[in-house]
Motif scaffolding. Structure first.
Motif, PDB file in Angstrom:
ATOM      1  N   LYS A  33       0.795  -1.198   0.058  1.00 23.31           N
ATOM      2  CA  LYS A  33      -0.067  -0.075  -0.059  1.00 23.31           C
ATOM      3  C   LYS A  33       0.887   1.112   0.052  1.00 23.31           C
ATOM      4  N   HIS A  34       0.456   2.103  -0.756  1.00 19.61           N
ATOM      5  CA  HIS A  34       1.251   3.506  -0.954  1.00 19.61           C
ATOM      6  C   HIS A  34       0.564   4.449  -0.159  1.00 19.61           C
ATOM      7  N   TRP A  35       1.018   5.122   0.758  1.00 21.95           N
ATOM      8  CA  TRP A  35       0.401   5.987   1.594  1.00 21.95           C
ATOM      9  C   TRP A  35       0.542   7.630   1.058  1.00 21.95           C
ATOM     10  N   THR A  36       1.744   7.789   0.600  1.00 18.48           N
ATOM     11  CA  THR A  36       2.272   9.132   0.283  1.00 18.48           C
ATOM     12  C   THR A  36       3.268   8.944  -1.004  1.00 18.48           C
ATOM     13  N   ASP A  37       3.645  10.041  -1.298  1.00 15.82           N
ATOM     14  CA  ASP A  37       4.839   9.668  -2.255  1.00 15.82           C
ATOM     15  C   ASP A  37       5.966   9.483  -1.394  1.00 15.82           C
ATOM     16  N   LYS A  38       5.999   9.312  -0.219  1.00 22.59           N
ATOM     17  CA  LYS A  38       7.283   8.996   0.648  1.00 22.59           C
ATOM     18  C   LYS A  38       7.066   7.827   1.552  1.00 22.59           C
ATOM     19  N   LEU A  39       5.892   7.384   1.568  1.00 25.91           N
ATOM     20  CA  LEU A  39       5.624   6.369   2.389  1.00 25.91           C
ATOM     21  C   LEU A  39       4.929   5.206   2.050  1.00 25.91           C
ATOM     22  N   PHE A  40       5.278   3.990   2.217  1.00 22.88           N
ATOM     23  CA  PHE A  40       4.445   2.816   1.870  1.00 22.88           C
ATOM     24  C   PHE A  40       4.641   1.867   2.910  1.00 22.88           C
ATOM     25  N   SER A  41       3.565   0.742   3.006  1.00 22.24           N
ATOM     26  CA  SER A  41       3.548  -0.361   4.022  1.00 22.24           C
ATOM     27  C   SER A  41       3.532  -1.706   3.015  1.00 22.24           C
ATOM     28  N   PHE A  42       4.006  -2.623   3.521  1.00 24.30           N
ATOM     29  CA  PHE A  42       3.887  -3.963   2.734  1.00 24.30           C
ATOM     30  C   PHE A  42       3.720  -5.283   3.917  1.00 24.30           C
ATOM     31  N   LYS A  43       3.171  -6.244   3.260  1.00 21.82           N
ATOM     32  CA  LYS A  43       3.200  -7.493   4.219  1.00 21.82           C
ATOM     33  C   LYS A  43       3.957  -8.488   3.094  1.00 21.82           C
ATOM     34  N   VAL A  44       4.605  -9.297   4.085  1.00 15.12           N
ATOM     35  CA  VAL A  44       5.311 -10.486   3.458  1.00 15.12           C
ATOM     36  C   VAL A  44       5.011 -11.725   4.164  1.00 15.12           C
ATOM     37  N   THR A  45       5.140 -12.918   3.584  1.00 16.14           N
ATOM     38  CA  THR A  45       4.953 -14.210   4.498  1.00 16.14           C
ATOM     39  C   THR A  45       6.076 -14.294   5.382  1.00 16.14           C
ATOM     40  N   ARG A  46       5.639 -15.217   6.609  1.00 12.96           N
ATOM     41  CA  ARG A  46       6.362 -15.193   7.731  1.00 12.96           C
ATOM     42  C   ARG A  46       7.207 -16.324   7.920  1.00 12.96           C
ATOM     43  N   PRO A  47       8.627 -16.348   8.128  1.00 19.88           N
ATOM     44  CA  PRO A  47       9.214 -17.833   8.195  1.00 19.88           C
ATOM     45  C   PRO A  47       8.583 -18.614   9.340  1.00 19.88           C
ATOM     46  N   ALA A  48       8.427 -19.894   9.088  1.00 18.08           N
ATOM     47  CA  ALA A  48       7.514 -20.845  10.033  1.00 18.08           C
ATOM     48  C   ALA A  48       8.147 -20.680  11.397  1.00 18.08           C
ATOM     49  N   SER A  49       9.589 -20.677  11.592  1.00 19.71           N
ATOM     50  CA  SER A  49      10.477 -20.803  12.668  1.00 19.71           C
ATOM     51  C   SER A  49      10.633 -19.487  13.309  1.00 19.71           C
ATOM     52  N   LEU A  50      10.184 -18.448  12.868  1.00 14.42           N
ATOM     53  CA  LEU A  50      10.514 -16.932  13.185  1.00 14.42           C
ATOM     54  C   LEU A  50       9.522 -16.626  14.586  1.00 14.42           C
ATOM     55  N   ARG A  51      10.153 -16.428  15.679  1.00 13.27           N
ATOM     56  CA  ARG A  51       9.429 -15.937  16.753  1.00 13.27           C
ATOM     57  C   ARG A  51      10.064 -14.357  17.000  1.00 13.27           C
ATOM     58  N   PHE A  52       9.305 -13.584  17.388  1.00 11.75           N
ATOM     59  CA  PHE A  52       9.770 -12.230  17.734  1.00 11.75           C
ATOM     60  C   PHE A  52       8.882 -11.490  18.914  1.00 11.75           C
ATOM     61  N   ARG A  53       9.403 -10.654  19.465  1.00 10.01           N
ATOM     62  CA  ARG A  53       8.533  -9.924  20.661  1.00 10.01           C
ATOM     63  C   ARG A  53       8.124  -8.843  19.783  1.00 10.01           C
ATOM     64  N   SER A  54       6.648  -8.240  20.053  1.00  8.97           N
ATOM     65  CA  SER A  54       6.154  -7.179  19.379  1.00  8.97           C
ATOM     66  C   SER A  54       6.969  -5.712  19.695  1.00  8.97           C
ATOM     67  N   GLY A  55       7.496  -5.030  18.896  1.00  5.34           N
ATOM     68  CA  GLY A  55       8.330  -4.041  18.778  1.00  5.34           C
ATOM     69  C   GLY A  55       9.467  -4.182  18.351  1.00  5.34           C
ATOM     70  N   GLU A  56      10.068  -5.427  18.013  1.00  9.10           N
ATOM     71  CA  GLU A  56      11.492  -5.676  17.575  1.00  9.10           C
ATOM     72  C   GLU A  56      11.484  -5.602  16.126  1.00  9.10           C
ATOM     73  N   PHE A  57      12.957  -5.129  15.755  1.00  4.46           N
ATOM     74  CA  PHE A  57      13.300  -5.037  14.542  1.00  4.46           C
ATOM     75  C   PHE A  57      14.181  -6.346  13.628  1.00  4.46           C
ATOM     76  N   VAL A  58      14.084  -6.305  12.406  1.00  2.00           N
ATOM     77  CA  VAL A  58      14.770  -7.348  11.826  1.00  2.00           C
ATOM     78  C   VAL A  58      15.577  -6.610  10.633  1.00  2.00           C
ATOM     79  N   MET A  59      16.563  -7.467  10.059  1.00  2.00           N
ATOM     80  CA  MET A  59      16.922  -6.787   8.720  1.00  2.00           C
ATOM     81  C   MET A  59      16.500  -7.494   7.606  1.00  2.00           C
TER      82      MET A  59
END
Ligand SMILES: Cc1cc2nc3c(=O)[nH]c(=O)nc-3n(C[C@H](O)[C@H](O)[C@H](O)COP(=O)(O)OP(=O)(O)OC[C@H]3O[C@@H](n4cnc5c(N)ncnc54)[C@H](O)[C@@H]3O)c2cc1C
Ligand SMILES: NC(=O)c1ccc[n+]([C@@H]2O[C@H](COP(=O)([O-])OP(=O)(O)OC[C@H]3O[C@@H](n4cnc5c(N)ncnc54)[C@H](OP(=O)(O)O)[C@@H]3O)[C@@H](O)[C@H]2O)c1
Length: 288
Positions: A33-59
């Motif tokens: 989804k493109h929100w402005t000419d400078k911002l967008f959001s996107f979704k991707v599939t999640r690796p089956a084994s990936l656990r994370f805590r809400s608020g964390e970041f990844v590369m």
């Protein structure tokens, strides 16, 4: 609160059939989804084994073009806050488009069915574990610094642990607030949160959006609005104090430093970490 519509919205909902990964740690884009000419959001599939805590970041990233001398291709990776909550089947990201940015000048063109690289090693300080128990949690964001809070606002623990949840978001323009505003509106219909926390849980949320360079119902930097007392008066809460208030900060460096100084030297809060929980935690929204 005024409703605003995205400047461009090219959401495509059809989840493509999972292609055979061609990249290391490949995940498939399912929505953009493109929100402005400078911002967008996107979704991707999640690796089956990936656990994370809400608020964390990844590369995350893409493969670089081949090196003209060696012909070798290397991944081009950047830190990204996970904008979706820890329980979600997919992973969402909220991104800037930097015109000449090595990654985002290309990433902004991804389409459903494309692959990106997602290194499954989540880290970060904007996690509930890094805070001592309290009554009221504050989320302070500028720009794309909203992303980790998009995750935490959809995390049941946020409402289990706190009586009040205050989210402030300062952006240059009104359009830059839309992603956050729509996400907060959508919480009213969030099935999981309504079921787990109870109907009307969203009444715990107080949303305080401000703009600095374009007219909007509330103008000004949140730091200035706190110093003048205006923000507290309008939110109907007292200034932060170490007994009841906990906070997470995610913005540009100057914003983070200014708030940290205000917290430590005016409100008497102590900075926490995963290894030593305290009253507030800070993370950069990007490297200046
Ligand atoms: C812990 C952490 C979490 C991050 N999470 C996110 C996120 O969720 N979403 C996101 O869009 N970016 C995030 N970033 C920034 C991200 O890592 C990249 O810098 C960004 O994707 C741009 O990459 P680039 O290669 O196009 O340009 P870069 O070479 O990385 O950046 C070029 C310049 O663009 C500006 N810039 C970079 N990122 C931003 C931004 N997000 N907002 C405003 N200006 C920026 C800065 O002036 C920077 O020097 C995060 C950075 C860190 C350190
Ligand atoms: N967003 C745009 O429309 C735009 C346009 C051209 C270029 N850029 C470039 O993109 C990069 C990031 O832009 P951005 O708008 O996403 O992020 P940003 O520059 O970090 O600004 C985001 C918001 O944070 C506010 N802010 C900055 N420092 C603060 C502080 N110390 N205390 C409180 N609030 C503070 C800004 O207010 P102020 O407006 O008062 O600074 C703005 O409302 C910059 O390098 C910029 O040059 C952005």
């Amino acid at each position: 609160m005024n409703e605003m519509t995205p400047v461009t919205d090219i959401a495509t909902n059809a989840a493509p059939e999972k292609a055979k990964p061609a990249l290391p740690d490949a995940q498939t884009v399912t929505e953009v989804k493109h929100w402005t000419d400078k911002l967008f959001s996107f979704k991707v599939t999640r690796p089956a084994s990936l656990r994370f805590r809400s608020g964390e970041f990844v590369m995350i990233g893409l493969m670089n073009d081949p090196d003209p001398k060696t012909g070798k291709v290397k991944p081009l990776l950047r830190a990204y806050s996970i904008a979706s909550p820890s329980w979600d089947e997919e992973m969402e990201f909220y991104s800037i488009k930097v015109e000449d940015g090595p990654l985002t000048s290309r990433l902004q063109h991804i389409q459903p069915g494309d692959e990106i690289i997602l290194r499954p090693k989540p880290v970060g300080t904007l996690v509930h574990d890094a805070l001592l128990p309290g009554k009221r949690i504050w989320f302070f964001a500028t720009g794309t610094g909203f992303a980790p809070f998009a995750s935490l606002l959809r995390e049941p623990q946020t409402y289990e642990d706190y009586d009040e949840v205050i989210i402030t978001h300062t952006c240059r323009t009104a359009g830059e607030l839309t992603y956050g505003r729509e996400l907060i509106e959508s919480l009213k219909e969030d099935e999981l949160l309504n079921e787990v926390i109870g109907e009307g849980f969203w009444k715990k949320i107080k949303y305080y959006p401000t703009t600095t360079r374009e007219e909007s119902p509330k103008m000004g930097r949140i730091t200035d609005l706190m110093r003048s007392g205006e923000a507290f008066a309008e939110l109907g809460v007292p200034p932060l104090n170490p007994e009841s208030d906990r906070a997470m900060i995610c913005g540009n460096l100057a914003f983070n430093l200014e708030l940290k100084d205000l917290f430590e030297n005016t409100y008497g809060l102590e900075e926490g970490a995963n290894s030593k929980p305290a009253h507030f935690v800070v993370e950069k929204a990007f490297l200046d």
